[in-house]
Design a protein around this motif. Structure first.
Motif, PDB file in Angstrom:
ATOM      1  N   ALA A 184       0.858  -1.183   0.000  1.00  0.00           N
ATOM      2  CA  ALA A 184       0.000   0.000   0.000  1.00  0.00           C
ATOM      3  C   ALA A 184       0.891   1.228   0.000  1.00  0.00           C
ATOM      4  CB  ALA A 184      -0.934   0.001   1.206  1.00  0.00           C
ATOM      5  N   THR A 185       0.382   2.318  -0.583  1.00  0.00           N
ATOM      6  CA  THR A 185       1.259   3.466  -0.807  1.00  0.00           C
ATOM      7  C   THR A 185       0.544   4.796  -0.647  1.00  0.00           C
ATOM      8  OG1 THR A 185       0.775   3.771  -3.183  1.00  0.00           O
ATOM      9  CG2 THR A 185       2.424   2.109  -2.610  1.00  0.00           C
ATOM     10  N   VAL A 186       1.351   5.816  -0.424  1.00  0.00           N
ATOM     11  CA  VAL A 186       0.961   7.203  -0.665  1.00  0.00           C
ATOM     12  C   VAL A 186       1.791   7.656  -1.859  1.00  0.00           C
ATOM     13  CG1 VAL A 186       0.812   9.552   0.251  1.00  0.00           C
ATOM     14  CG2 VAL A 186       0.516   7.592   1.793  1.00  0.00           C
ATOM     15  N   SER A 187       1.104   8.071  -2.927  1.00  0.00           N
ATOM     16  CA  SER A 187       1.780   8.495  -4.168  1.00  0.00           C
ATOM     17  C   SER A 187       2.774   7.439  -4.670  1.00  0.00           C
ATOM     18  CB  SER A 187       2.456   9.855  -3.979  1.00  0.00           C
ATOM     19  OG  SER A 187       1.481  10.861  -3.808  1.00  0.00           O
ATOM     20  N   ASN A 188       2.338   6.179  -4.614  1.00  0.00           N
ATOM     21  CA  ASN A 188       3.105   5.029  -5.102  1.00  0.00           C
ATOM     22  C   ASN A 188       4.426   4.833  -4.373  1.00  0.00           C
ATOM     23  OD1 ASN A 188       2.831   2.816  -6.956  1.00  0.00           O
ATOM     24  ND2 ASN A 188       4.650   3.592  -8.004  1.00  0.00           N
ATOM     25  N   ILE A 189       4.554   5.379  -3.178  1.00  0.00           N
ATOM     26  CA  ILE A 189       5.733   5.128  -2.344  1.00  0.00           C
ATOM     27  C   ILE A 189       5.274   4.368  -1.112  1.00  0.00           C
ATOM     28  CG2 ILE A 189       7.600   6.145  -0.982  1.00  0.00           C
ATOM     29  CD1 ILE A 189       7.433   8.575  -2.880  1.00  0.00           C
ATOM     30  N   SER A 190       5.744   3.154  -0.977  1.00  0.00           N
ATOM     31  CA  SER A 190       5.451   2.343   0.207  1.00  0.00           C
ATOM     32  C   SER A 190       6.506   2.661   1.257  1.00  0.00           C
ATOM     33  CB  SER A 190       5.462   0.862  -0.165  1.00  0.00           C
ATOM     34  OG  SER A 190       5.001   0.075   0.904  1.00  0.00           O
ATOM     35  N   PHE A 191       6.050   3.128   2.408  1.00  0.00           N
ATOM     36  CA  PHE A 191       6.952   3.646   3.436  1.00  0.00           C
ATOM     37  C   PHE A 191       7.796   2.521   4.031  1.00  0.00           C
ATOM     38  CE2 PHE A 191       7.907   4.936   7.825  1.00  0.00           C
ATOM     39  CZ  PHE A 191       8.337   6.249   7.660  1.00  0.00           C
ATOM     40  N   VAL A 192       9.093   2.731   4.065  1.00  0.00           N
ATOM     41  CA  VAL A 192      10.014   1.775   4.685  1.00  0.00           C
ATOM     42  C   VAL A 192      10.341   2.284   6.090  1.00  0.00           C
ATOM     43  CG1 VAL A 192      12.289   0.706   4.564  1.00  0.00           C
ATOM     44  CG2 VAL A 192      10.985   1.101   2.460  1.00  0.00           C
ATOM     45  N   GLN A 193       9.983   1.478   7.074  1.00  0.00           N
ATOM     46  CA  GLN A 193      10.217   1.906   8.459  1.00  0.00           C
ATOM     47  C   GLN A 193      11.703   1.918   8.765  1.00  0.00           C
ATOM     48  OE1 GLN A 193       7.583   0.709  11.862  1.00  0.00           O
ATOM     49  NE2 GLN A 193       9.377  -0.487  12.428  1.00  0.00           N
ATOM     50  N   PRO A 194      12.233   3.051   9.272  1.00  0.00           N
ATOM     51  CA  PRO A 194      13.661   3.117   9.586  1.00  0.00           C
ATOM     52  C   PRO A 194      13.967   2.375  10.883  1.00  0.00           C
ATOM     53  CG  PRO A 194      12.599   5.162  10.215  1.00  0.00           C
ATOM     54  CD  PRO A 194      11.535   4.317   9.560  1.00  0.00           C
ATOM     55  N   THR A 252      15.185  10.630   3.408  1.00  0.00           N
ATOM     56  CA  THR A 252      15.468  11.686   2.436  1.00  0.00           C
ATOM     57  C   THR A 252      14.296  12.662   2.452  1.00  0.00           C
ATOM     58  OG1 THR A 252      14.489  10.378   0.649  1.00  0.00           O
ATOM     59  CG2 THR A 252      16.880  10.226   0.956  1.00  0.00           C
ATOM     60  N   ALA A 253      14.581  13.932   2.180  1.00  0.00           N
ATOM     61  CA  ALA A 253      13.566  14.993   2.258  1.00  0.00           C
ATOM     62  C   ALA A 253      13.044  15.316   0.860  1.00  0.00           C
ATOM     63  CB  ALA A 253      14.148  16.231   2.924  1.00  0.00           C
ATOM     64  N   ASP A 254      12.558  14.281   0.158  1.00  0.00           N
ATOM     65  CA  ASP A 254      12.158  14.487  -1.236  1.00  0.00           C
ATOM     66  C   ASP A 254      10.845  13.786  -1.572  1.00  0.00           C
ATOM     67  OD1 ASP A 254      13.186  11.925  -0.993  1.00  0.00           O
ATOM     68  OD2 ASP A 254      14.409  12.007  -2.813  1.00  0.00           O
ATOM     69  N   PHE A 255       9.894  13.773  -0.622  1.00  0.00           N
ATOM     70  CA  PHE A 255       8.602  13.180  -0.959  1.00  0.00           C
ATOM     71  C   PHE A 255       7.968  14.013  -2.069  1.00  0.00           C
ATOM     72  CE2 PHE A 255       4.233  11.910  -0.664  1.00  0.00           C
ATOM     73  CZ  PHE A 255       4.313  10.580  -0.276  1.00  0.00           C
ATOM     74  N   PRO A 256       7.403  13.380  -3.103  1.00  0.00           N
ATOM     75  CA  PRO A 256       6.909  14.145  -4.266  1.00  0.00           C
ATOM     76  C   PRO A 256       5.643  14.946  -3.962  1.00  0.00           C
ATOM     77  CG  PRO A 256       6.426  11.799  -4.520  1.00  0.00           C
ATOM     78  CD  PRO A 256       7.303  11.928  -3.304  1.00  0.00           C
ATOM     79  N   PHE A 257       5.554  16.143  -4.567  1.00  0.00           N
ATOM     80  CA  PHE A 257       4.386  17.007  -4.408  1.00  0.00           C
ATOM     81  C   PHE A 257       3.152  16.395  -5.062  1.00  0.00           C
ATOM     82  CE2 PHE A 257       7.572  19.752  -3.054  1.00  0.00           C
ATOM     83  CZ  PHE A 257       7.086  20.981  -2.675  1.00  0.00           C
ATOM     84  N   SER A 258       3.359  15.616  -6.124  1.00  0.00           N
ATOM     85  CA  SER A 258       2.264  14.978  -6.850  1.00  0.00           C
ATOM     86  C   SER A 258       2.796  13.660  -7.416  1.00  0.00           C
ATOM     87  CB  SER A 258       1.756  15.882  -7.976  1.00  0.00           C
ATOM     88  OG  SER A 258       2.802  16.173  -8.886  1.00  0.00           O
ATOM     89  N   PRO A 259       1.922  12.760  -7.867  1.00  0.00           N
ATOM     90  CA  PRO A 259       2.375  11.435  -8.308  1.00  0.00           C
ATOM     91  C   PRO A 259       3.392  11.504  -9.441  1.00  0.00           C
ATOM     92  CG  PRO A 259      -0.009  11.480  -8.071  1.00  0.00           C
ATOM     93  CD  PRO A 259       0.464  12.894  -7.929  1.00  0.00           C
ATOM     94  N   LEU A 260       4.333  10.597  -9.389  1.00  0.00           N
ATOM     95  CA  LEU A 260       5.337  10.526 -10.452  1.00  0.00           C
ATOM     96  C   LEU A 260       4.757   9.893 -11.712  1.00  0.00           C
ATOM     97  CD1 LEU A 260       8.370   9.362  -8.270  1.00  0.00           C
ATOM     98  CD2 LEU A 260       7.769  11.686  -8.987  1.00  0.00           C
ATOM     99  N   ARG A 261       3.713   9.077 -11.523  1.00  0.00           N
ATOM    100  CA  ARG A 261       3.029   8.461 -12.666  1.00  0.00           C
ATOM    101  C   ARG A 261       1.571   8.896 -12.644  1.00  0.00           C
ATOM    102  NH1 ARG A 261       2.479   2.667 -12.969  1.00  0.00           N
ATOM    103  NH2 ARG A 261       2.662   2.583 -10.708  1.00  0.00           N
ATOM    104  N   TRP A 262       1.097   9.494 -13.726  1.00  0.00           N
ATOM    105  CA  TRP A 262      -0.298   9.909 -13.822  1.00  0.00           C
ATOM    106  C   TRP A 262      -1.072   8.866 -14.623  1.00  0.00           C
ATOM    107  CZ3 TRP A 262      -2.335  14.607 -11.899  1.00  0.00           C
ATOM    108  CH2 TRP A 262      -1.385  15.433 -11.266  1.00  0.00           C
ATOM    109  N   PHE A 263      -2.291   8.583 -14.174  1.00  0.00           N
ATOM    110  CA  PHE A 263      -3.149   7.668 -14.916  1.00  0.00           C
ATOM    111  C   PHE A 263      -4.591   7.964 -14.523  1.00  0.00           C
ATOM    112  CE2 PHE A 263      -1.915   5.622 -10.970  1.00  0.00           C
ATOM    113  CZ  PHE A 263      -3.070   5.008 -10.515  1.00  0.00           C
ATOM    114  N   ASN A 264      -5.534   7.253 -15.112  1.00  0.00           N
ATOM    115  CA  ASN A 264      -6.946   7.418 -14.771  1.00  0.00           C
ATOM    116  C   ASN A 264      -7.173   6.726 -13.435  1.00  0.00           C
ATOM    117  OD1 ASN A 264      -9.684   7.579 -14.554  1.00  0.00           O
ATOM    118  ND2 ASN A 264     -10.146   6.479 -16.460  1.00  0.00           N
TER     119      ASN A 264
END
Length: 571
Positions: A391-401, A419-431
């Motif tokens: 499961a993801t937020v913006s197709n990033i599945s969180f890895v617990q440190p 890293t301080a680079d969570f994306p502002f919007s999805p990297l892949r757009w689709f319907n």
């Protein structure tokens, strides 16, 4: 003015100047939480479960707005432990928030940690629960915040206040259930029963004696402090032949409205006024809850019940009284769910304003949903097409440190942790709500979204149809937020904002993203620290539907995160 009148006026002035502030002085309240194993029997199954002070559910924590809480948690079990004070804003006290490896390392066996925080500007019903793995299945309890002394509720004073906590009971160890699910990649086994205040009730086998009973007097008003502490299920709740008045959601007063049925997601709380009948009826009434289901996965299709009985009728045998049952909505009644949540509005009064950010500094568009991750080499997995569920937020599945994010940030040692680079919007757009893409594989990472202090934020969260649409109750730590808009289908950034409610939207800490739809929230990032945001369906959190915000210090001393306490657990 005569001498006696002058003395009287001086006395009144003295009382005004000195007595009233003394009455309003906040208290420091101390609690001891001993984490210990306790044998508990439900549904004719006895299990040794993890508890606080041997109680299931755990003890009630009570404070007034403005009070300081010092809660010493001592771990006497083999599991690592953290406790989250769900909904408490933790202003500058992020070290006391509780999510494991986000704001703290866990409390290990034989260790203690004192959660030290002050309740600022909040009153109502919240709850506390474990925030590591699935331990909150048995580690949870009510957190009741009363108004300051001499401050009234904005509704009639109740005759009595009753916590109603929904939970889940598993005949087997929930830790073993999620461990097996993560290993095999499939969906976890569902619970064996729902509970009200730890009791499954008479509709389950071998459970009639384990029934919560609410005994009431006729012609009285009761305040029900309702909490959904279940792991994985949104719930409908109703009391037969009685109407309920919603007056509070997530410890925020709302415009009161009447309803026969309430919808409450995991992580949400609500205060309900129950007005009993003026004359004692010769009957008893079931109060029941069962799930609202939107996803394609398996679920616990059962009903928990308690009994409401009038004291004057209690002399008669309950078996001889007629027992009325409420009619709950169908399991998949999205129309009811939508209509109910649309009725929630902030009080937006001079005393309790709705301070909705009118201007937005940063806008974000996040997708939330399911996906897949490859099976381990030489293994067989039970997820879609031999993969593992993710499961993801913006197709990033969180890895617990393995190091707490807040400690890494505060010490300036974030390299290799996040890293301080969570994306502002999805990297892949689709319907997003149409036919899903062929590639359902997710990305992985421990990425934070960085916000300068006092940034006004708007987040649109879009459900996706990957592996099926589903409602996601999203919980944001460290902040309340305003739900300014929602809808079904794909979010339209041009037209949908035109219908946003910026006057009296409901203010919450947990809200369901509609299945096959979107939700828009706004909040002011005025609380420095690292703040978790995740789905409160525990299975989705385990699969990675979570992320974190890093809010930087402000320039003034009172806008900076306080240093960590000396007893903060180490990893």
């Amino acid at each position: 003015m005569g001498a006696s009148a002058f003395i009287l006026s001086l006395s009144v002035a003295y009382l005004t100047l000195f007595q009233l502030p003394l009455e309003a002085v906040a208290e420091t309240r101390h609690y001891e939480f001993n984490i210990k194993m306790q044998n508990v029997t439900r549904l004719c199954h006895t299990r040794s479960i993890v508890t606080v002070n041997g109680k299931f559910p755990g003890p009630r924590v009570v404070a007034r707005e403005g009070d300081r809480l010092l809660i010493k948690v001592t771990n006497h079990v083999t599991n690592n432990i953290t406790i989250h004070w769900h909904g408490i804003r933790q202003l500058r006290s992020g070290w006391a928030d509780g999510p494991a490896y986000v704001t703290q390392c866990p409390i290990q066996t034989g260790q203690s940690y004192v959660y030290n925080f002050t309740v600022v500007g909040q009153r109502g019903t919240l709850f506390w629960h474990a925030h590591i793995s699935w331990l909150r299945a048995t580690l949870y309890g009510p957190l009741i915040i009363l108004p300051k002394k001499n401050v009234l509720y904005p509704f009639e004073k109740p005759y009595k206040e009753i916590p109603i906590i929904f939970g889940e009971w598993f005949n087997t160890d929930p830790e073993a259930i999620i461990s097996q699910a993560l290993q095999t990649g499939g969906g976890p086994n569902v619970s064996d029963a729902y509970t009200i205040n730890g009791l499954p009730g008479p509709l389950y086998n071998c459970s009639a004696k384990d029934t919560f009973k609410l005994k009431v007097k006729e012609g009285k008003t009761y305040l029900l402090r309702v909490i959904n502490a279940a792991l994985n299920d949104e719930l409908f709740f109703s009391i037969a032949n009685h109407s309920l008045t919603v007056v509070d959601a997530d410890a925020i007063y709302v415009k009161p409205f009447q309803t026969d049925t309430v919808l409450i997601t995991p992580g949400q709380t609500t205060n309900l006024l129950l007005r009993t009948k003026p004359n004692s009826p010769a009957a008893a009434f079931l109060m029941t809850a069962r799930p609202y289901v939107t996803g394609p996965g398996t679920f616990d299709n059962s009903t928990v019940a308690g009994i409401l009985e009038y004291e004057s009728s209690a002399a008669a045998s309950i078996k001889k009284l007629p027992l009325y049952k409420p009619v709950l909505p169908p399991l998949n009644d999205t129309a009811f769910a939508t209509n109910f949540t649309n009725r929630l509005r902030s009080l937006a009064s001079p005393q309790f304003p709705a301070n909705v950010p009118q201007k937005v500094d940063r806008r974000f568009f996040f997708t939330v949903g399911l996906g897949t991750t490859p099976c381990d080499r030489n293994a067989t997995c039970q997820g879609p097409n031999g993969t593992k569920f993710a499961a993801t937020v913006s197709n990033i599945s969180f890895v617990q440190p393995t190091t707490a994010l807040l400690q890494a940030h505060f010490s300036g040692q974030s390299s290799g942790v996040y890293t301080a680079d969570f994306p502002f919007s999805p990297l892949r757009w689709f319907n997003y709500t149409g036919n899903p893409p062929n590639n359902t594989m997710v990305g992985n990472g421990t990425k934070l979204m960085v916000l300068p202090f006092n940034t006004s934020v708007e987040v649109v969260m879009q459900d996706t149809s990957i592996l099926g649409t589903e409602s996601h109750p999203l919980h944001l730590h460290g902040f309340n937020f305003f739900v300014v808009g929602k809808g079904f289908g794909n979010y339209d950034p041009i037209n949908d904002p035109k219908s946003f409610n910026l006057i009296d939207p409901v203010e919450r800490n947990t809200v369901g993203v509609p299945a096959g739809g979107w939700l828009a929230i706004r909040f002011l990032a005025d609380n420095p620290g690292v703040w978790f945001m995740h789905c409160h369906l525990e299975v989705h959190t385990s699969w990675g539907l979570k992320m974190a915000w890093l809010v930087l210090d402000g320039k003034l001393p009172n806008q900076k995160l306080l240093p960590p306490p000396s007893d903060l657990p180490k990893c």
